[in-house]
Design an enzyme around this catalytic site. Structure first.
Site, PDB file in Angstrom:
ATOM      1  N   HIS A  64       3.581 -47.233  16.061  1.00  0.00           N
ATOM      2  CA  HIS A  64       4.746 -46.752  15.239  1.00  0.00           C
ATOM      3  C   HIS A  64       5.950 -47.154  14.904  1.00  0.00           C
ATOM      4  O   HIS A  64       6.694 -48.034  14.179  1.00  0.00           O
ATOM      5  CB  HIS A  64       5.450 -45.952  15.059  1.00  0.00           C
ATOM      6  CG  HIS A  64       3.573 -44.460  15.040  1.00  0.00           C
ATOM      7  ND1 HIS A  64       3.324 -43.879  13.988  1.00  0.00           N
ATOM      8  CD2 HIS A  64       3.066 -44.030  15.713  1.00  0.00           C
ATOM      9  CE1 HIS A  64       2.659 -42.876  14.079  1.00  0.00           C
ATOM     10  NE2 HIS A  64       2.046 -42.267  15.418  1.00  0.00           N
ATOM     11  N   HIS A 218      -5.468 -40.286  20.089  1.00  0.00           N
ATOM     12  CA  HIS A 218      -4.443 -40.104  20.740  1.00  0.00           C
ATOM     13  C   HIS A 218      -4.907 -38.904  21.912  1.00  0.00           C
ATOM     14  O   HIS A 218      -4.853 -37.856  22.070  1.00  0.00           O
ATOM     15  CB  HIS A 218      -2.923 -40.390  20.704  1.00  0.00           C
ATOM     16  CG  HIS A 218      -2.995 -39.064  19.556  1.00  0.00           C
ATOM     17  ND1 HIS A 218      -3.300 -37.654  19.579  1.00  0.00           N
ATOM     18  CD2 HIS A 218      -1.502 -39.837  18.315  1.00  0.00           C
ATOM     19  CE1 HIS A 218      -2.759 -37.851  17.972  1.00  0.00           C
ATOM     20  NE2 HIS A 218      -1.422 -38.012  17.359  1.00  0.00           N
ATOM     21  N   ASP A 280       1.315 -46.389  20.986  1.00  0.00           N
ATOM     22  CA  ASP A 280       1.351 -45.083  19.911  1.00  0.00           C
ATOM     23  C   ASP A 280       2.936 -45.471  20.444  1.00  0.00           C
ATOM     24  O   ASP A 280       3.543 -44.462  20.123  1.00  0.00           O
ATOM     25  CB  ASP A 280       0.853 -43.783  20.481  1.00  0.00           C
ATOM     26  CG  ASP A 280       1.307 -42.913  19.618  1.00  0.00           C
ATOM     27  OD1 ASP A 280       1.425 -42.729  18.536  1.00  0.00           O
ATOM     28  OD2 ASP A 280       0.656 -41.812  19.464  1.00  0.00           O
ATOM     29  N   ALA A 319       7.993 -36.474  22.079  1.00  0.00           N
ATOM     30  CA  ALA A 319       7.637 -36.399  21.214  1.00  0.00           C
ATOM     31  C   ALA A 319       7.248 -38.165  20.637  1.00  0.00           C
ATOM     32  O   ALA A 319       8.137 -38.239  19.347  1.00  0.00           O
ATOM     33  CB  ALA A 319       9.374 -36.532  20.244  1.00  0.00           C
ATOM     34  N   GLY A 320       6.961 -39.166  21.907  1.00  0.00           N
ATOM     35  CA  GLY A 320       6.536 -40.000  21.158  1.00  0.00           C
ATOM     36  C   GLY A 320       6.254 -40.917  22.412  1.00  0.00           C
ATOM     37  O   GLY A 320       6.999 -40.877  23.611  1.00  0.00           O
TER      38      GLY A 320
END
Length: 396
Positions: A64, A218, A280, A319-320
């Site tokens: 991302h 994922h 990711d 959150a990532g």
């Protein structure tokens, strides 16, 4: 474009490695490789590996952002900034990935991609867009914005696919109304359906797989495990990923989203030919820890990056990821306890096969694209070559 000759190093092949080996690059392609040294023309660029590893380039199926940018920013600066950031960690090719958003936000990303592929000459190559959402299970949304989550409607997804020819994969929940018809349409148009953010039970995943959902986005993150309904137990998406032999799984190999025991379990059951390592990564990858934003800079979700992962501000959930590609290799070797050759396969050859580009990328092989990475003894990237051009070099 001149020839480049790498020599005196450990060459990582698809299932083995060559000690004291060489690779000869001619233009954008690998011309030759083998053991020992060979005579080369005087104008050939010579790079002494000094015992370091030479690996095929890393292919990131799901990313991302990084370096302070997110693809949802939909600016040329962001697209190029992310490519320039991840190339420093061995990524030679990537799938820019969106987040769930309103239609205008998705179209803005598609528009920017069209411009960015023409100007991306210093970073990791773009392979095509990966849309993540908006067709997700609300109960498994993770950090995706719930106000944009919806069921797939042909009028919408057909228009999106007609708008851009650069969409190559689309992550969605297979149990949603209309999801199987959506998957059929993706397959007809050469787009890979991936199951993600799903609360499906085994039978729904199996039906989705039969309609083309052949990759689990994922794995373990935002997906169902064993559930109980009316006193009966049902296998979930995770169990389906294991039981369906031909299902590929992508792993956020930061050692946090998927802890070491699960890294080992996934490897034990699926093996390196069915596992793709992905970062990711969000915008905070390769940035100092602290506050950041998931998604668009203008209206994204505030998050806190600490302990090597992004978390919601109340620290109630991840959150990532802030991982980089070479970090995934280090983690799977050290935490997952797998051989280096197989860890690298999961970051190169397997992703290439999933995207159906394995005839030209993902291996050190004659005639393949010259996407190469030098790794030092600690498995940190020190040089990245993309299509025969050195895009990153730690030492001159």
């Amino acid at each position: 474009m001149s020839k480049t000759y790498f020599y005196n190093g450990a060459i990582i092949l698809s299932d083995s490695q060559i000690s004291n080996g060489y690779v000869l690059v001619d233009g954008t392609k690998i011309l030759d490789f083998g053991h020992g040294e060979i005579a080369v023309e005087s104008d050939t660029v010579k790079i002494n590996l000094n015992g370091r590893y030479l690996s095929p380039g890393f292919i990131d199926l799901h990313v991302h952002g990084g370096g302070g940018f997110d693809f949802m920013d939909a600016t040329l600066e962001a697209f190029l900034g992310i490519a320039n950031t991840h190339v420093q960690f061995g990524t030679t090719a990537m799938c820019p990935t969106s987040l769930t958003a309103e239609l205008s936000g998705i179209y803005a990303v598609l528009d920017c991609y069209e411009e960015a592929i023409k100007k991306n000459d210093t970073g990791a190559a773009f392979l095509g867009i990966h849309l993540e959402g908006p067709y997700l299970a609300l109960s498994q949304r993770g950090a995706q914005d719930p106000k944009y989550i919806r069921n797939p409607e042909p009028e919408e997804y057909e228009a999106i696919l007609a708008y851009s020819s650069h969409i190559i994969r689309w992550s969605a929940a297979p149990e949603l109304p209309g999801a199987l018809k959506f998957a059929d349409y993706l397959i007809e148009n050469g787009v890979l359906p991936s199951l993600a953010h799903t609360n499906a039970i085994y039978e729904e995943v199996l039906e989705g797989f039969n309609h083309g959902f052949s990759l689990a986005t994922h794995f373990y993150s935002a997906m169902s495990g064993i559930t109980r309904k009316n006193a009966q137990r049902f296998a979930g998406t995770i169990e389906a990923g294991y039981l369906i032999d031909d299902m590929d799984v992508e792993i956020i190999g930061d050692g946090i989203h998927v802890p070491p025991p699960l890294l080992k379990l996934i490897y034990k059951i699926k093996g390196p030919d069915r596992i793709a390592l992905v970062t990711d990564a969000m915008r905070a990858a390769a940035m100092p820890e602290g506050q950041s934003i998931l998604g668009r800079e203008s209206d994204g979700l505030p998050v806190i990056v600490e302990d090597g992962v992004a978390k919601l501000m109340d620290r109630s959930a991840f959150a990532g990821s802030v991982a980089t590609a070479d970090q995934l290799i280090r983690n799977y070797v050290r935490l997952g306890e797998v051989p280096l050759v197989e860890a690298i396969k999961m970051m190169s050859q397997t992703p290439a096969r999933i995207l159906n580009i394995h005839h030209r990328k993902g291996k050190i092989e004659k005639g393949y694209d010259a996407d190469l990475v030098i790794l030092n003894e600690d498995l940190f990237a020190e040089l990245t070559m993309v299509m025969g051009d050195i895009k990153f070099q730690k030492y001159s």
